[in-house]
Write a protein that holds these residues in place. Sequence first.
Motif, short mmCIF file in Angstrom:
data_model
loop_
_atom_site.label_atom_id
_atom_site.label_comp_id
_atom_site.label_asym_id
_atom_site.label_seq_id
_atom_site.Cartn_x
_atom_site.Cartn_y
_atom_site.Cartn_z
N SER A 1 -1.91 -6.37 -8.56
CA SER A 1 -0.54 -6.54 -8.08
C SER A 1 -0.10 -5.33 -7.26
O SER A 1 0.53 -5.47 -6.20
CB SER A 1 0.38 -6.76 -9.28
N GLN A 2 -0.42 -4.14 -7.74
CA GLN A 2 -0.07 -2.92 -7.00
C GLN A 2 -0.80 -2.87 -5.66
O GLN A 2 -0.21 -2.47 -4.65
CB GLN A 2 -0.40 -1.68 -7.84
N GLN A 3 -2.05 -3.29 -5.66
CA GLN A 3 -2.78 -3.31 -4.40
C GLN A 3 -2.13 -4.26 -3.40
O GLN A 3 -1.95 -3.91 -2.23
CB GLN A 3 -4.24 -3.75 -4.62
N MET A 4 -1.78 -5.47 -3.84
CA MET A 4 -1.16 -6.44 -2.92
C MET A 4 0.17 -5.92 -2.39
O MET A 4 0.47 -6.08 -1.20
CB MET A 4 -0.97 -7.80 -3.60
N ARG A 5 0.96 -5.28 -3.24
CA ARG A 5 2.23 -4.71 -2.76
C ARG A 5 1.97 -3.67 -1.68
O ARG A 5 2.68 -3.61 -0.68
CB ARG A 5 3.01 -4.08 -3.92
N TYR A 6 0.94 -2.85 -1.89
CA TYR A 6 0.60 -1.84 -0.89
C TYR A 6 0.17 -2.50 0.42
O TYR A 6 0.67 -2.13 1.49
CB TYR A 6 -0.51 -0.92 -1.41
N LYS B 1 0.85 -5.41 1.57
CA LYS B 1 1.99 -6.07 2.20
C LYS B 1 2.92 -5.06 2.86
O LYS B 1 3.51 -5.35 3.90
CB LYS B 1 2.75 -6.91 1.17
N SER B 2 3.01 -3.86 2.28
CA SER B 2 3.91 -2.84 2.83
C SER B 2 3.44 -2.33 4.20
O SER B 2 4.21 -1.71 4.92
CB SER B 2 4.04 -1.66 1.86
N ASN C 1 6.58 -8.87 6.08
CA ASN C 1 6.79 -9.38 4.73
C ASN C 1 6.40 -10.85 4.66
O ASN C 1 7.19 -11.73 5.02
CB ASN C 1 8.26 -9.18 4.31
N SER D 1 3.91 -13.88 2.26
CA SER D 1 3.43 -14.14 0.91
C SER D 1 2.01 -13.61 0.73
O SER D 1 1.28 -13.40 1.70
CB SER D 1 3.47 -15.64 0.61
N ASP D 2 1.63 -13.43 -0.53
CA ASP D 2 0.26 -13.00 -0.84
C ASP D 2 -0.75 -13.99 -0.26
O ASP D 2 -1.77 -13.59 0.30
CB ASP D 2 0.05 -12.90 -2.35
#
Length: 192
Positions: free
Chosen positions: A117-122, A124-125, A129, A131-132
Amino acid sequence: MDNETAYKTIMEKFAYGGANKPGVYYDEENRRHLNSIKYAHAQLAESLAASGRKDSARKILEHFDENVLESNFPYGMTSNQNNLHDYFSFRFLNACYEAEDWNLAKKVAASLKKDLSQQMRYYKSLGDNISDEQLAINAQMIMQNKGGNLSDKQIEFAQDILSTYQLTMQIAEWEKQYGAKLGAPAGSGGIK
């Protein structure tokens, strides 16, 4: 696999480089070795479970968990080798499910899900913006030279984006499949 010889070797001869002592740091090379050890445990546990020896499979998995503190070597951890660390833990998680080691499965899944989850947030950042799923689709398109809409910063992580998404989706499927056994209400999607 010779289950008897492998079981005896792991339980009696494997050393874990002090991973059961709090505060030990492992550099990338030593993490690679611990991943090989984790993978050996997973492979043997899967083989034992397939042969109907789930108790022995659980003992092998728990042996690793007891000898390698998660504070020293988390199940979920970013790697500089295309999610290789998480992949070994993913295989370990699969072995937990096959051995019906529900408590250890919850622990491993929670650590993996947090890291993924942390990797996907990174990732995406680094761009728009979206979706995954859209991010993963675009990453796959980039990798197949079929276009794809990623920022320049995201393009260099295309393979990691795709593998992170795929691992996340498979864990979600397992949680649906094993949710009741993991103590989650039916249809809840599994571990929280």
